[in-house]
Write a protein that holds these residues in place. Structure first.
Motif, mmCIF file in Angstrom:
data_model
loop_
_atom_site.group_PDB
_atom_site.id
_atom_site.type_symbol
_atom_site.label_atom_id
_atom_site.label_comp_id
_atom_site.label_asym_id
_atom_site.label_seq_id
_atom_site.Cartn_x
_atom_site.Cartn_y
_atom_site.Cartn_z
ATOM 1 N N VAL A 33 29.952 11.160 0.422
ATOM 2 C CA VAL A 33 29.287 11.931 1.466
ATOM 3 C C VAL A 33 30.303 12.286 2.541
ATOM 4 O O VAL A 33 30.971 11.405 3.097
ATOM 5 N N LEU A 34 30.411 13.579 2.822
ATOM 6 C CA LEU A 34 31.337 14.066 3.836
ATOM 7 C C LEU A 34 30.561 14.284 5.133
ATOM 8 O O LEU A 34 29.666 15.133 5.187
ATOM 9 N N LEU A 35 30.876 13.492 6.139
ATOM 10 C CA LEU A 35 30.194 13.577 7.427
ATOM 11 C C LEU A 35 30.802 14.737 8.204
ATOM 12 O O LEU A 35 31.961 14.681 8.629
ATOM 13 N N ARG A 36 30.012 15.788 8.363
ATOM 14 C CA ARG A 36 30.519 17.044 8.913
ATOM 15 C C ARG A 36 30.363 17.102 10.428
ATOM 16 O O ARG A 36 29.313 16.804 10.983
ATOM 17 N N GLU A 37 31.430 17.532 11.076
ATOM 18 C CA GLU A 37 31.401 17.816 12.505
ATOM 19 C C GLU A 37 32.179 19.106 12.721
ATOM 20 O O GLU A 37 33.414 19.111 12.830
ATOM 21 N N GLY A 38 31.460 20.220 12.695
ATOM 22 C CA GLY A 38 32.093 21.524 12.823
ATOM 23 C C GLY A 38 31.738 22.186 14.134
ATOM 24 O O GLY A 38 31.365 21.529 15.104
ATOM 25 N N SER A 39 31.845 23.515 14.159
ATOM 26 C CA SER A 39 31.501 24.253 15.373
ATOM 27 C C SER A 39 30.009 24.521 15.463
ATOM 28 O O SER A 39 29.405 24.398 16.531
ATOM 29 N N ALA A 40 29.389 24.894 14.342
ATOM 30 C CA ALA A 40 27.959 25.174 14.349
ATOM 31 C C ALA A 40 27.129 23.999 13.863
ATOM 32 O O ALA A 40 26.004 23.796 14.310
ATOM 33 N N ALA A 41 27.665 23.223 12.947
ATOM 34 C CA ALA A 41 26.928 22.094 12.363
ATOM 35 C C ALA A 41 27.497 20.774 12.874
ATOM 36 O O ALA A 41 28.665 20.467 12.661
ATOM 37 N N HIS A 42 26.650 20.004 13.543
ATOM 38 C CA HIS A 42 27.049 18.714 14.113
ATOM 39 C C HIS A 42 26.188 17.622 13.461
ATOM 40 O O HIS A 42 25.168 17.211 14.002
ATOM 41 N N ASP A 43 26.638 17.166 12.300
ATOM 42 C CA ASP A 43 25.838 16.216 11.517
ATOM 43 C C ASP A 43 26.345 14.779 11.591
ATOM 44 O O ASP A 43 25.635 13.855 11.176
ATOM 45 N N LEU A 44 27.535 14.572 12.090
ATOM 46 C CA LEU A 44 28.193 13.267 11.985
ATOM 47 C C LEU A 44 27.351 12.141 12.580
ATOM 48 O O LEU A 44 27.094 11.132 11.916
ATOM 49 N N VAL A 45 26.935 12.300 13.805
ATOM 50 C CA VAL A 45 26.211 11.215 14.487
ATOM 51 C C VAL A 45 24.909 10.896 13.762
ATOM 52 O O VAL A 45 24.534 9.724 13.614
ATOM 53 N N ASN A 46 24.213 11.925 13.274
ATOM 54 C CA ASN A 46 22.954 11.705 12.555
ATOM 55 C C ASN A 46 23.148 10.948 11.243
ATOM 56 O O ASN A 46 22.218 10.283 10.757
ATOM 57 N N LEU A 47 24.331 11.039 10.662
ATOM 58 C CA LEU A 47 24.591 10.408 9.367
ATOM 59 C C LEU A 47 25.137 8.988 9.487
ATOM 60 O O LEU A 47 25.116 8.235 8.508
ATOM 61 N N LEU A 48 25.604 8.621 10.662
ATOM 62 C CA LEU A 48 26.245 7.311 10.824
ATOM 63 C C LEU A 48 25.361 6.120 10.453
ATOM 64 O O LEU A 48 25.880 5.100 9.977
ATOM 65 N N PRO A 49 24.025 6.173 10.630
ATOM 66 C CA PRO A 49 23.206 5.035 10.194
ATOM 67 C C PRO A 49 23.329 4.718 8.704
ATOM 68 O O PRO A 49 22.992 3.614 8.275
ATOM 69 N N ALA A 50 23.811 5.668 7.925
ATOM 70 C CA ALA A 50 23.999 5.424 6.485
ATOM 71 C C ALA A 50 25.301 4.695 6.190
ATOM 72 O O ALA A 50 25.527 4.264 5.052
ATOM 73 N N VAL A 51 26.154 4.553 7.206
ATOM 74 C CA VAL A 51 27.471 3.928 7.010
ATOM 75 C C VAL A 51 27.394 2.442 7.331
ATOM 76 O O VAL A 51 27.037 2.045 8.435
ATOM 77 N N ASN A 52 27.713 1.611 6.343
ATOM 78 C CA ASN A 52 27.782 0.169 6.555
ATOM 79 C C ASN A 52 28.899 -0.402 5.687
ATOM 80 O O ASN A 52 29.624 0.349 5.017
ATOM 81 N N SER A 53 29.038 -1.707 5.689
ATOM 82 C CA SER A 53 30.150 -2.335 4.963
ATOM 83 C C SER A 53 30.093 -2.087 3.463
ATOM 84 O O SER A 53 31.116 -2.148 2.775
ATOM 85 N N HIS A 54 28.901 -1.783 2.942
ATOM 86 C CA HIS A 54 28.752 -1.547 1.507
ATOM 87 C C HIS A 54 28.959 -0.080 1.131
ATOM 88 O O HIS A 54 29.385 0.222 0.022
ATOM 89 N N THR A 55 28.649 0.831 2.053
ATOM 90 C CA THR A 55 28.693 2.259 1.727
ATOM 91 C C THR A 55 29.931 2.975 2.239
ATOM 92 O O THR A 55 30.207 4.102 1.824
#
Length: 586
Positions: free
Chosen positions: A241-263
């Motif tokens: 999964v590529l956590l995107r932080e661009g000019s129009a699309a700011h998805d990174l912060v919303n995706l961070l809950p999916a990031v843990n020591s296993h993922t």
């Protein structure tokens, strides 16, 4: 690719106690393998990291003063064209922010110029220190009915699949084609598969059985997740999964809950589409690292997502870590929270210092690049519409509505005031904008007209641009037909770019002669021009602060991201995958 004879030469030098090129002492070194920082020295010779020995004799030694020493960052998915800079100038922009490698999908220029566009990107990139890896565009055009400048088949891509710096097949946006096993789509997937290459994904709002089939086809990444649930669903299937932080699309912060020591090993950073002015203001991948740290990700884990994770996902050996045998591309950072490098080294060479690119030097004449550049500058072949009338006899229309900070749009059924002939009347639909997309590659005369909800803003004028994803026709929006017409004409006259018109006059414009997408000017010059455009967008046009004035406009023509988009063929409903009438009752 690292030449082993070079390693043998380096080992011989060390055996003979020959002075190495560089030793950096007193650094906090990022260990991306064990997930820690350790204090010590890093030794560099002939562009390669050779070890951590503090007593190794070096021609140049300096004290890092306890700064963090990090591997150069990767952008796991980027369209360089969206920076509005050619690859060589893009490199000068991003290297000072610590980026050493980008995985670029040149499907923007490929939609305009086909395989010549891809070759141009490869050749221009070779003029710089940035390592540009290419993913061959899989969907040119994005969908079969699109009006692009080229149509790339598997046979076309086969000419390039074994080229140096080509890693695989770019984002497979034609999800229906994959699921329905369209023959032309399967040929491209098989081409990548047979050559042992990676296949990038593009699967917004694809779930369950459809997602299973998509992954089964060989797709291994996705940068279109907008929720943590979507990210988890993909990681469960082994995708990156590529956590995107661009000019129009700011998805990174919303995706961070999916990031843990296993993922975390399946999580990477990307920008996808980011303009040069945005990079200058906020940074590049270092901005993603800072955001992740700010929202609770451990600094070393954020570094891993920006380095070794991407190197492993794309099979790039000898990069992404500080260890013997790795390429000596790294940075020194004093404050991990800000993550702004004060020194960046590429292949052992100081490439940037205190935010300034310093690696520029004399370049040899490149006849191949010059020829390709001339070809890229001949890209505007449009037959502009003479009549911009919108006929809506039912007085109910399908209207495109922007969503805040998103590439997604909504389809809204709106009541429309019309004149005696049943035509849209600007004076009686305050705030409603007319949208036009005009084919500009083959003088077909095709154009689509639609309506854009007024919250986008744009008062007293029109904006047009030849950046119009993914086929890059001319897209324009305006609150009156005269300014809209002039804006379209100006784009054609200057060979592509951005034009802003008000009351019949050109307020400002930015020429983008390379395919109507990029400039060969210095990043600062392009950024200064863009800054002026954005100021006008805010002060004069009053564009919505939850949209990017130009990038949001350019994505309104992309019929692979839900819900409603406009093409030269007309309105397209992405959710039902069919063209629909502007008149909601037809």
């Amino acid at each position: 690719m690292l030449n082993y004879s070079k390693i043998q030469d380096i080992m011989q030098d060390i055996k003979n106690n020959t002075a190495i090129d560089l030793r950096i002492d007193n650094a906090q070194i990022a260990d991306v393998f064990s997930g820690t920082f350790f204090h010590g020295s890093v030794c560099v010779h002939k562009g390669i990291i050779v070890g951590f020995s503090e007593d190794m004799y070096a021609k140049k030694v300096f004290d890092a003063e306890n700064a963090y020493l990090l591997p150069a960052f990767f952008d796991a998915h980027v369209h360089i064209e969206s920076s509005m800079l050619c690859p060589e100038k893009f490199a000068e922009l991003v290297i000072p922010f610590g980026t050493g490698t980008v995985i670029a999908d040149p499907h923007e220029i490929a939609n305009v110029k086909g395989t010549d566009g891809i070759r141009y990107m490869l050749e221009s990139a070779r003029q710089s220190l940035l390592d540009v890896k290419i993913m061959l565009p899989s969907c040119v055009p994005a969908l079969p009915f699109e009006c692009s400048g080229a149509n790339l088949s598997a046979l076309d891509l086969a000419e390039l699949i074994t080229e140096e710096n080509v890693l695989g097949l770019g984002e497979m946006m034609n999800v229906p084609g994959v699921l329905m096993q369209d023959e032309s789509v399967l040929e491209k997937l098989e081409l990548a598969y047979k050559n042992g290459r990676i296949i990038d994904g593009h699967a917004p709002q694809v779930h369950g059985k459809d997602l299973d089939m998509y992954v089964l086809s060989g797709v291994s990444t996705d940068h279109e997740c907008t929720t943590a649930e979507e990210a988890a669903e993909r990681i469960r299937r082994g995708m990156y999964v590529l956590l995107r932080e661009g000019s129009a699309a700011h998805d990174l912060v919303n995706l961070l809950p999916a990031v843990n020591s296993h993922t975390i090993q399946n999580c990477l950073f990307c920008t996808d589409d980011k303009q040069c002015i945005d990079i200058m203001r906020r940074g590049h991948i270092n901005n993603s690292v800072s955001l992740a740290i700010e929202h609770g990700i451990a600094p070393i884990d954020a570094v891993r997502m920006a380095t070794i994770n991407t190197a492993r996902a794309y099979g790039i050996r000898h990069k992404g870590a500080i260890a013997p045998g790795m390429e000596a591309s790294f940075m020194l950072v004093k404050d991990m929270k800000k993550c702004m490098p004060h020194a960046v080294y590429i292949q052992g060479r100081l490439a940037a210092e205190n935010g300034k690119y310093i690696a520029a030097g004399s370049k040899k004449y490149n006849a191949k690049l010059e020829q390709l550049t001339d070809n890229m500058q001949d890209s505007m072949h449009a037959e502009l519409p003479k009549d911009l009338t919108l006929h809506i006899p039912s007085k109910k229309a399908r209207v495109i509505r922007l969503l805040p900070h998103s590439l997604l749009t909504a389809c809204e059924i709106a009541d429309i005031a019309v004149d005696a002939d049943g035509n849209f009347d600007f004076s009686r639909n305050k705030g409603m904008l007319k949208l036009a997309v005009v084919e500009r590659h083959k003088k077909t005369g095709k154009f689509g007209l639609g309506l854009l909800h007024g919250e986008y803003g744009l008062k007293n004028g029109a904006i047009a641009t030849s950046i119009s994803h993914d086929s890059h026709n001319i897209v324009a929006a305006g609150d009156n037909d005269e300014d809209l017409r002039i804006a379209l004409e100006e784009i054609e006259k200057m060979g592509g770019g951005i034009a802003m018109i008000s009351q019949g006059k050109i307020l400002t414009k930015l020429a983008l002669p390379i395919g109507g997408l990029m400039s060969t000017q210095q990043p600062e010059i392009v950024a200064t021009a863009l800054k002026h455009l954005y100021k006008l967008a805010k002060d004069h046009y009053q564009i919505w602060d939850k949209a990017d004035a130009f990038m949001s406009l350019s994505f309104l023509a992309l019929p692979v991201i839900p819900d409603l988009k406009l093409t030269p063929q007309g309105l397209f409903d992405v959710t039902t995958f069919q063209f629909v009438s502007l008149d909601a009752e037809e």
